[in-house]
Design a protein around this motif. Structure first.
Motif, short mmCIF file in Angstrom:
data_model
loop_
_atom_site.label_atom_id
_atom_site.label_comp_id
_atom_site.label_asym_id
_atom_site.label_seq_id
_atom_site.Cartn_x
_atom_site.Cartn_y
_atom_site.Cartn_z
N PRO A 73 14.82 16.28 60.56
CA PRO A 73 15.59 15.33 61.31
C PRO A 73 14.77 13.45 60.89
N ASP A 74 13.94 14.15 59.38
CA ASP A 74 13.42 12.47 58.91
C ASP A 74 14.98 11.75 58.26
N PHE A 75 15.03 13.36 57.03
CA PHE A 75 16.14 12.83 56.59
C PHE A 75 17.40 12.43 56.71
N VAL A 119 21.16 8.11 57.84
CA VAL A 119 22.48 7.39 59.28
C VAL A 119 21.83 5.67 59.05
N SER A 120 20.71 5.70 59.37
CA SER A 120 20.37 4.24 59.96
C SER A 120 20.44 2.95 58.15
N GLY A 121 20.02 3.92 57.03
CA GLY A 121 20.11 3.50 55.67
C GLY A 121 21.99 2.71 55.51
N VAL A 122 22.82 3.12 56.02
CA VAL A 122 24.40 3.79 55.84
C VAL A 122 24.96 2.35 57.04
N PHE A 178 15.84 0.14 63.69
CA PHE A 178 17.11 0.41 65.59
C PHE A 178 17.28 2.09 65.56
N THR A 179 18.19 2.44 65.11
CA THR A 179 18.49 3.23 64.20
C THR A 179 18.12 4.39 64.18
N TYR A 180 17.14 4.16 63.44
CA TYR A 180 16.05 5.40 62.75
C TYR A 180 15.80 5.89 64.27
N GLU A 181 15.21 4.73 64.23
CA GLU A 181 14.34 5.49 66.30
C GLU A 181 15.16 6.16 67.39
#
Length: 322
Positions: free
Chosen positions: A6-8, A13-16, A293-296
């Motif tokens: 899930p972290d990966f 996704v948040s990086g992109v 925000f996307t990561y969370e």
């Protein structure tokens, strides 16, 4: 291994998402940083001067493609980098933390900084070639990221992709330490201001934006040096200046980086290390607000479906195959 998935995915996704949102401002930042003026007096960090230069750069965005120039390498590389960063950070923090730690306390935030710095160091293998290709693509109007990648490989092989690697590694370690330190500190503060300790979407976005600004403020001169080192060859080709020509062949190691730093200071003073600062601050707030925000959001969805659904399916598949 399974708990890192899930972290990966969330990190990727948040990086992109951050790269896509921040690409136009990143192009402006890199062009401002790499444009060493022939006259020291012309190098200015005043908001009005930077704004005028930035407006000129904005006018150069004539097509959709020009808005995302140099984004191919970061989308492929930075997504992986962000994923690696969050996995390394969370695993390191888990090792450093204890049940008695108080979120937001000085000792807790010190552990957060250390875990973030370690996470930044682990990104070195991905961040250096990604940054190199991105910076060069953003200065080259007629060559794609793939063209530049092929050129570097043909000319210098694998080693060529780690041009400017020392300063990039230092920048990432220091920067990501402050990145997570500022984010967790901001979250702890906002949580303390509510009776329930619950963080609103606005609080998460603001904490991410603050983290981005604190990070870049702490490492901005290092980032300017990195950009100068990684674009030295292009600048030498485009300029008849003896200075730029003399820098280009030397900037291949830590000693070369120091040479670039001294020559840049001699040419433009301290101001040269803050070119593009305001464009960077604007980008930092927006991009990192979206990134965190996307990561969370992604991690929350994994937690919600832990017993069944997306998170469980992913973990189940990984658990059966690893």
């Amino acid at each position: 291994m399974a708990e890192s998935i899930p972290d990966f995915i969330s990190g990727y996704v948040s990086g992109v998402a951050g790269i896509i949102i921040g690409s136009p401002l990143d192009i402006i930042k890199v062009r401002l940083q790499s444009s060493l003026s022939a006259s020291p007096s012309a190098v200015s960090t005043a908001p009005s001067s930077t704004a005028q230069t930035a407006r000129n750069e904005v006018r150069s965005f004539t097509t959709i493609g020009s808005l995302v120039r140099g984004s191919a390498a970061p989308i492929m590389g930075y997504g992986a980098l962000n994923a690696l960063l969050f996995v390394s950070y969370n695993r390191s923090l888990a090792l450093l933390s204890s049940p008695t730690d108080i979120p937001g306390s000085a000792s807790s935030l010190w552990k957060v900084w250390t875990a973030g710095a370690f996470g930044g160091l682990t990104c070195f293998l991905v961040s250096t070639p990604t940054e190199l290709v991105k910076c060069q693509a953003q200065l080259e109007k007629y060559r794609s990221s793939w063209d530049i990648t092929k050129h570097i490989w043909k000319k210098r092989g694998v080693v060529g992709f780690y041009h400017g690697g020392v300063v990039t590694g230092v920048r990432d370690a220091v920067g990501y330490g402050f990145y997570f330190w500022a984010y967790e500190g901001s979250k702890a503060y906002f949580a303390s201001q509510t009776p329930t300790g619950h963080l609103s979407n606005l609080s998460l976005l603001t904490a991410g934006g603050i983290a981005g600004c604190v990070t870049w403020a702490s490492i901005y001169p290092l980032d300017v040096i990195k950009t100068l080192v990684q674009t030295d060859e292009l600048r030498a080709k485009k300029s008849s200046s003896p200075l730029l020509s003399s820098i280009a062949p030397k900037a291949t190691s830590a000693a070369g980086t120091w040479t670039v730093t001294k020559e840049a200071y001699k040419r433009g003073g301290m101001e040269v290390f803050f070119r593009g600062f305001w464009a960077c601050m604007a980008r930092a707030f927006i991009v990192n607000a979206i990134t965190f925000f996307t990561y969370e959001f992604m991690m929350e969805k994994f937690r919600e479906h832990e017993a069944g659904g997306i998170g469980a399916d992913v973990k189940g598949i990984v658990g059966d195959t690893v």
